[in-house]
Design a protein around this motif. Structure first.
Motif, short mmCIF file in Angstrom:
data_model
loop_
_atom_site.label_atom_id
_atom_site.label_comp_id
_atom_site.label_asym_id
_atom_site.label_seq_id
_atom_site.Cartn_x
_atom_site.Cartn_y
_atom_site.Cartn_z
N VAL A 81 23.65 57.12 33.31
CA VAL A 81 23.82 56.33 34.54
C VAL A 81 24.02 54.85 34.21
CG1 VAL A 81 22.59 55.50 36.58
CG2 VAL A 81 22.58 57.93 36.03
N ASP A 82 23.20 54.28 33.34
CA ASP A 82 23.30 52.85 33.04
C ASP A 82 24.65 52.50 32.40
OD1 ASP A 82 20.83 52.54 34.11
OD2 ASP A 82 19.82 51.96 32.25
N ALA A 83 25.12 53.36 31.49
CA ALA A 83 26.41 53.09 30.84
C ALA A 83 27.54 53.14 31.86
CB ALA A 83 26.65 54.10 29.73
N ARG A 84 27.46 54.04 32.83
CA ARG A 84 28.48 54.10 33.88
C ARG A 84 28.43 52.85 34.76
NH1 ARG A 84 30.24 59.84 35.14
NH2 ARG A 84 29.60 61.02 33.30
N LEU A 85 27.24 52.37 35.03
CA LEU A 85 27.11 51.15 35.83
C LEU A 85 27.72 49.96 35.10
CD1 LEU A 85 23.49 51.58 37.23
CD2 LEU A 85 25.63 51.89 38.47
N GLU A 86 27.50 49.86 33.80
CA GLU A 86 28.08 48.76 33.02
C GLU A 86 29.61 48.81 33.11
OE1 GLU A 86 26.54 46.35 31.69
OE2 GLU A 86 24.49 46.97 31.27
N LEU A 87 30.19 49.99 33.01
CA LEU A 87 31.65 50.13 33.10
C LEU A 87 32.13 49.77 34.50
CD1 LEU A 87 33.53 51.02 30.81
CD2 LEU A 87 33.65 53.26 31.89
N PHE A 88 31.36 50.19 35.50
CA PHE A 88 31.71 49.87 36.89
C PHE A 88 31.74 48.36 37.13
CE2 PHE A 88 30.25 49.06 41.30
CZ PHE A 88 31.29 49.65 42.00
N LEU A 89 30.86 47.64 36.47
CA LEU A 89 30.85 46.18 36.62
C LEU A 89 32.15 45.56 36.12
CD1 LEU A 89 27.17 45.26 35.65
CD2 LEU A 89 28.22 45.22 37.92
N GLU A 90 32.77 46.15 35.10
CA GLU A 90 34.08 45.65 34.64
C GLU A 90 35.14 45.86 35.71
OE1 GLU A 90 35.43 46.48 30.70
OE2 GLU A 90 33.42 47.02 30.01
N VAL A 91 35.07 47.00 36.41
CA VAL A 91 36.01 47.24 37.51
C VAL A 91 35.81 46.18 38.59
CG1 VAL A 91 36.80 48.89 39.24
CG2 VAL A 91 36.00 49.71 37.01
N CYS A 92 34.55 45.91 38.92
CA CYS A 92 34.25 44.90 39.94
C CYS A 92 34.82 43.53 39.54
CB CYS A 92 32.75 44.79 40.16
SG CYS A 92 32.02 46.22 41.00
N ALA A 93 34.71 43.20 38.26
CA ALA A 93 35.22 41.92 37.79
C ALA A 93 36.73 41.83 38.01
CB ALA A 93 34.88 41.73 36.32
N ALA A 94 37.44 42.93 37.74
CA ALA A 94 38.89 42.93 37.93
C ALA A 94 39.25 42.80 39.41
CB ALA A 94 39.49 44.21 37.36
N VAL A 95 38.55 43.53 40.28
CA VAL A 95 38.84 43.47 41.71
C VAL A 95 38.49 42.09 42.26
CG1 VAL A 95 38.29 44.48 43.96
CG2 VAL A 95 38.49 45.96 41.96
N ALA A 96 37.38 41.52 41.77
CA ALA A 96 37.00 40.18 42.22
C ALA A 96 38.07 39.15 41.87
CB ALA A 96 35.65 39.80 41.62
N GLN A 97 38.65 39.29 40.68
CA GLN A 97 39.73 38.38 40.29
C GLN A 97 40.94 38.54 41.21
OE1 GLN A 97 39.96 35.95 38.17
NE2 GLN A 97 42.15 35.59 38.50
N ALA A 98 41.26 39.77 41.57
CA ALA A 98 42.36 40.00 42.50
C ALA A 98 42.06 39.34 43.84
CB ALA A 98 42.60 41.50 42.68
N HIS A 99 40.82 39.50 44.33
CA HIS A 99 40.46 38.88 45.61
C HIS A 99 40.54 37.36 45.53
CE1 HIS A 99 38.03 42.61 47.17
NE2 HIS A 99 39.31 42.87 46.93
N ALA A 100 40.14 36.81 44.38
CA ALA A 100 40.23 35.36 44.21
C ALA A 100 41.68 34.88 44.26
CB ALA A 100 39.58 34.94 42.89
N SER A 101 42.60 35.79 43.90
CA SER A 101 44.03 35.47 43.96
C SER A 101 44.64 35.90 45.29
CB SER A 101 44.76 36.16 42.80
OG SER A 101 44.23 35.74 41.56
N LEU A 102 43.77 36.19 46.28
CA LEU A 102 44.18 36.57 47.63
C LEU A 102 44.91 37.90 47.66
CD1 LEU A 102 45.40 33.05 48.85
CD2 LEU A 102 43.12 34.06 49.07
#
Length: 1005
Positions: free
Chosen positions: A189-210
């Motif tokens: 579970v923890d390893a999957r959560l760490e990987l999920f955080l990388e996905v969130c970082a990518a989506v957050a960057q997209a949102h920052a770029s509107l």
């Protein structure tokens, strides 16, 4: 899965690439303008950036040509489909790697010499050369030009082909979907959560770029071999800056509802405004899938039903989804855990995080992706999260809205139930009586711990009292101060006995149980079910302290009472049968069917009446041991695997001790089958479970180390075995005492056997003798221990003592374990070995021939006992200078090396090498002999202690070969080292003295 194109950051800085990024950004603006305004914009660009102006004119011309061809109709001058080997600008196309309804993706390689590397080229299908889909295609390029992030697949280049079609050059990501990547590696579970955080970082960057992605799902998130996440496919993404809700372009009308229903937010399905909260919802679905393998609304494949559920139903909480899954074991195994542990991990924080992300109303979700990621990070760091479960009031309002009719009916049901309450008022008096009884017990138990609290007159001293001392004081108080309250006294005696039993202090538990039993007999008579229950508990404790005959009497009496009272569903009835099975095993009568019959009865009772009780596992493991005694090793493994399946499917309430027992039994079964690598893994896993449950000095943890030490001993890893077993004996002596027959004695036997096999006779003898004494006092058969002692005595020349140890050993082993069983064949070999050591060759040969005939090896296999007998017969041939010794020994060596039991026969393999070398040396084949004799010495040096007589024997034969080969100094050195071993031993058998004399004559000392 890392992209193979080198230095993509440097590529991105190329002037041509920057120009394309600018062109695509301007193109989107120009397409939204009226013709007059577009002309003015182009004129301004031509004055400041002529190269950009030329590119925009080409793009607008291609757009106009595509538009004039119509949307669904093929263009009159339709571009030809792309082919392998085609050239697109500086890129050579190699192969197609993907295709969809509107376009294709091709693997290509730049071949203009600037750099070498793979890229992905995305093209629009020739049928869709213009219109809204072309607009969407160009929109993807514009969006990607905005995004620069290590977790987003980048736009590297773009171009217009000779036929006017546009293509995009993207970073090529060689990988698999995030869900597949996690499952293949069985990430927790923890390893999957760490990987999920990388996905969130990518989506957050997209949102920052509107940019809102709008299609987040596992297939759009790849993970490379080195574990890097890459977010792909912005083809349906939305630019929040240039897509005002009030205006609907062709693209919006055409693609506004392009999404994956299973991962879509309610507002996408309802065609409502899209915001960054839409991606938050999809991330919530993704996290649900990564953690549970299921979607929040089930796995239906009908899009209509899925969309209805997304809009109307409440998502199933992840912890409940695991409990209700059709195959929770498979899901848990993919996450390297068990269903029970996975459910516990998801309950609480993670349930609340996902539920918060999946709220129907966008305003009720996490306001940003960073908020979602922050809560996941807080969970990983064991900090309080911000998300909370919905309040009871909120959930109640939703429930009432969804189930108005049902709620109304429930009101009437509640009124009816209220009427029935009057019917149970009479139970209140019984409850008050039980409450008084419980109160008395509670006060007593609280008083136990007040004895070492600050309330004690001498609190500092009292707090030094150990748990065992507290129990002893309390037990004495129960037995002396509560005689005026017999019911409370009986209850507390049972409680205290269970506490002692939990601490594995059976000697202290037994007097309390016997006192309770006497009190119950007086108050209830001898045939009450309560008496039978206590008798069963007494029998269990008697087994643990080695009183097997007493345990047999108590268990049989309990069974008779249960029968008479038709109380066969009682837990203690099943346990009484399990106790009788253990008694049979300890008394060495397991082969007569008694052990197997009682374990089977107990297992059936648990399956019928107590299917979730942890003792069900013990009965299956007992059946595994019984199958091993019957020489049915495969069946033994089947029972152990059935126990593990029940544990890991959460069908039983198993603790660490129970899990460890299952893994340990399965490991032993695998060892018997020669699957030693798998066996070691499970044995170590058992020890880990024991250590976690009770610490390294818990009796089961020590027993697990005994099994692993014995396993190492059989495989020849005897230094490891010695260290493991010596530490375990020391710990067991502290816990159980030096004379304990149940746990300490078996440890001594294994340690003594390993010391014996290493040649450390002085250290082995006291361990084995103490074990003999303990087992004789408890009535346990000692035939196995005495055979080990006999083997040592015959090597030492103590033939009289060896004969005493072996007196009747073959008949006793045959009676207890069966003709041809492992123990019986061992007895025949030991007796034959004694005759051989004494020079009685005819008698020795007879016993070895019996082993050869009776040993029960699997068909076509060679087991350790028969191999030992065959080697001993070859020794006889060697003594008689038989010229065929070498060929026979080499053939036997080949059999041993190809046997599935080879791992358990290191001593036999050594002996086969030595006898092969002796035979070859006597044939004058000195070089061939040297190979085998050196191998025998090397293996002995790895397994044995320096003083080993078997190591000395191998060195003496190698010394003979070396002398005959002309290496006289080497030969003398080997003789000297063998002589040192002989001098270390307090006793030396004549066979070893004769070999030393023979070697000295050859070496000419």
């Amino acid at each position: 899965m890392s992209a193979s194109s080198p230095a993509p950051d440097s590529v991105r800085q190329r002037p041509a690439t920057r120009l394309w990024v600018q062109a695509l950004a301007h193109l989107d603006e120009l397409l939204q303008q009226q013709p007059e305004q577009r002309e003015r914009s182009l004129t301004d660009i031509a004055q400041s950036q002529p190269h950009l102006h030329s590119m925009l004119v080409s793009l607008l011309a291609a757009e106009a040509q595509a538009e004039s061809a119509g949307f669904l109709e093929p263009a009159p001058r339709m571009a030809a489909a792309l082919q392998s080997g085609a050239q697109l600008g500086p890129y050579r196309v190699e192969s197609q790697i993907g295709a969809g309804g509107m376009g294709e993706v091709w693997l290509a390689r730049r071949d203009d010499g600037l750099y070498q590397g793979e890229v992905a080229i995305k093209t629009l299908h020739p049928y869709y050369g213009g219109g809204a889909l072309r607009e969407r295609f160009l929109r993807e390029a514009q969006i990607l030009s905005r995004l620069t992030h290590p977790n987003i697949a980048r736009l590297l280049d773009a171009g217009v082909a000779g036929d006017g079609s546009v293509y995009l050059v993207l970073e090529y990501v060689r990988g698999v979907s995030i869900e597949t990547w996690c499952d293949q590696r069985k990430l927790g579970v923890d390893a999957r959560l760490e990987l999920f955080l990388e996905v969130c970082a990518a989506v957050a960057q997209a949102h920052a770029s509107l940019v809102v992605h709008r299609d987040i799902k596992p297939s759009n998130i790849l993970v490379t071999d080195d574990g890097q996440v890459k977010l792909l496919d912005f083809g349906v993404a939305k630019l929040t800056q240039t897509d005002p809700p009030a205006e609907r372009s062709d693209l919006t009308r055409m693609t506004g509802r392009i999404f994956t229903p299973e991962y879509a937010a309610p507002e996408q399905i309802l065609d409502q405004p899209i915001t960054t909260a839409t991606d938050v919802y999809s991330l919530g679905v993704l996290l649900n899938v990564l953690l549970t393998g299921t979607r929040p609304y089930g796995n239906a494949n009908n899009n209509v039903e899925i969309e209805r559920a997304v809009v109307q139903d409440e998502p199933v909480r992840m912890s409940r989804a695991i409990a209700g899954a059709s195959d929770p074991r498979r899901i848990a195994e993919a996450r390297s855990t068990t269903p029970a542990r996975l459910q516990r991990a998801l309950t609480g924080d993670l349930d609340n995080i996902v539920s918060h992300a999946l709220r129907k109303a966008p305003a009720e979700r996490y306001p940003t992706v960073l908020g979602l990621a922050d809560d996941v990070g807080r969970h990983l760091q064991h900090q309080p999260i911000l998300a909370r479960a919905e309040s009871l009031a909120a959930r109640s309002r939703k429930f009432v809205r969804r189930h108005r009719v049902g709620v109304a009916a429930s009101v009437f049901v509640a009124l009816a139930v209220g009427v029935g309450i009057a019917g149970v008022v009479w139970q209140a008096q019984v409850a008050r009586t039980e409450a008084r009884k419980a109160g008395a017990i509670r006060d007593f138990l609280v008083g136990i711990f007040e004895r070492n609290s600050v309330a004690h007159p001498d609190g500092a001293k009292a707090r030094q009292t150990t748990a065992a001392e507290l129990l002893a004081q309390s037990a004495q108080q129960i037995r002396t101060d509560l005689r005026e309250a017999p019911e409370v006294r009986q209850e507390l005696l049972g409680v205290m006995a269970r506490l002692y039993s939990t601490m594995d202090m059976q000697k202290d538990a037994l007097p309390l149980l016997q006192d309770r039993l006497a009190s119950q007999r007086t108050a209830l008579g001898n045939d009450d079910v309560a008496v039978a229950r206590t008798l069963s508990d007494v029998a269990f404790s008697q087994v643990q302290i080695g009183d097997y005959e007493g345990a047999q009497r108590s268990a049989n009496e309990a069974i008779e009472v249960f029968h008479a009272r038709n109380a066969e569903s009682a837990l203690e009835y099943a346990l009484a049968h399990g106790t009788l099975a253990q008694v049979s095993y300890r008394l060495g009568t397991g082969q007569d069917g008694t052990m197997r019959r009682h374990y089977q009865k107990a297992a059936d009772l648990f399956a019928q009446y107590h299917p979730a009780h942890k003792w069900r596992i013990e009965m299956l493991l007992g059946l595994s041991r019984a199958a091993n005694l019957d020489q049915d090793r495969e069946k033994g493994l089947v029972y152990a695997e059935e126990a593990i399946a029940l544990i890991e499917s959460q069908a039983v309430d198993a603790d660490g001790i129970v899990r460890g027992s299952a893994y340990q039994t399965a490991g032993n079964a695998l060892n018997w089958l020669g699957r030693n690598g798998e066996a070691e893994v499970l044995m170590k896993r058992a020890i880990t479970e024991y250590d976690h449950a009770g610490g390294p000095e818990h009796p089961f943890a020590i027993e697990g180390r005994r099994e692993l030490g014995a396993f190492y001993g059989w495989m020849g890893r005897r230094e490891e075995a010695k260290e493991l077993l010596a530490a375990a004996v020391t710990a067991q002596e502290r816990a159980k005492g030096i004379d304990d027959p149940e746990l300490t004695a078996p440890l001594r036997i294994e340690l003594g056997r390993v010391l014996l096999l290493r040649g450390e006779y002085a250290a082995a003898e006291p361990q084995l003798l103490k074990a003999v004494e303990a087992w004789r006092r408890s009535g346990t058969p000692t035939v196995g221990i005495t055979m080990n002692l006999a083997r040592m005595y015959m090597e030492q020349g103590r033939f009289t003592e060896a004969a005493q140890m072996l007196a009747g050993a073959d008949s006793a082993a045959e009676k207890a374990f069966g003709k041809g069983s492992w123990m019986h064949a061992t007895a025949l070999n030991r007796i034959g070995g004694l005759h051989l050591a004494r020079g009685e060759t005819r008698e020795a040969e007879a016993y070895f021939q019996r082993t050869r005939a009776d040993a029960q090896d699997p068909p076509g296999e060679l087991g350790a006992n028969r191999a030992y007998a065959e080697l001993s017969l070859l020794r006889l041939s060697a003594m008689q200078r038989d010229s065929a010794t070498a060929e026979q020994a080499l053939a036997l060596l080949s059999q041993i090396e190809s046997s599935s039991a080879r791992g358990d026969m290191p001593d036999e393999e050594v002996t086969a090498h030595m006898l092969s070398g002796i035979g070859l040396m006597r044939q004058g084949k000195l070089l061939e002999a040297e190979t085998h004799l050196k191998q025998a010495v090397t293996m002995r040096e790895r397994m044995d202690a320096p003083e080993s007589l078997w190591l000395a024997e191998a060195r003496l034969y190698l010394a003979q070969q070396q002398y005959l080969a002309g290496n006289r100094d080497v030969a003398r050195g080997l003789v000297d080292r063998a002589a040192e071993a002989h001098q270390t031993q307090a006793h030396l058998g004549p066979q070893h003295r004769e070999l030393m004399k023979e070697t000295r004559r050859i070496v000419s000392f």
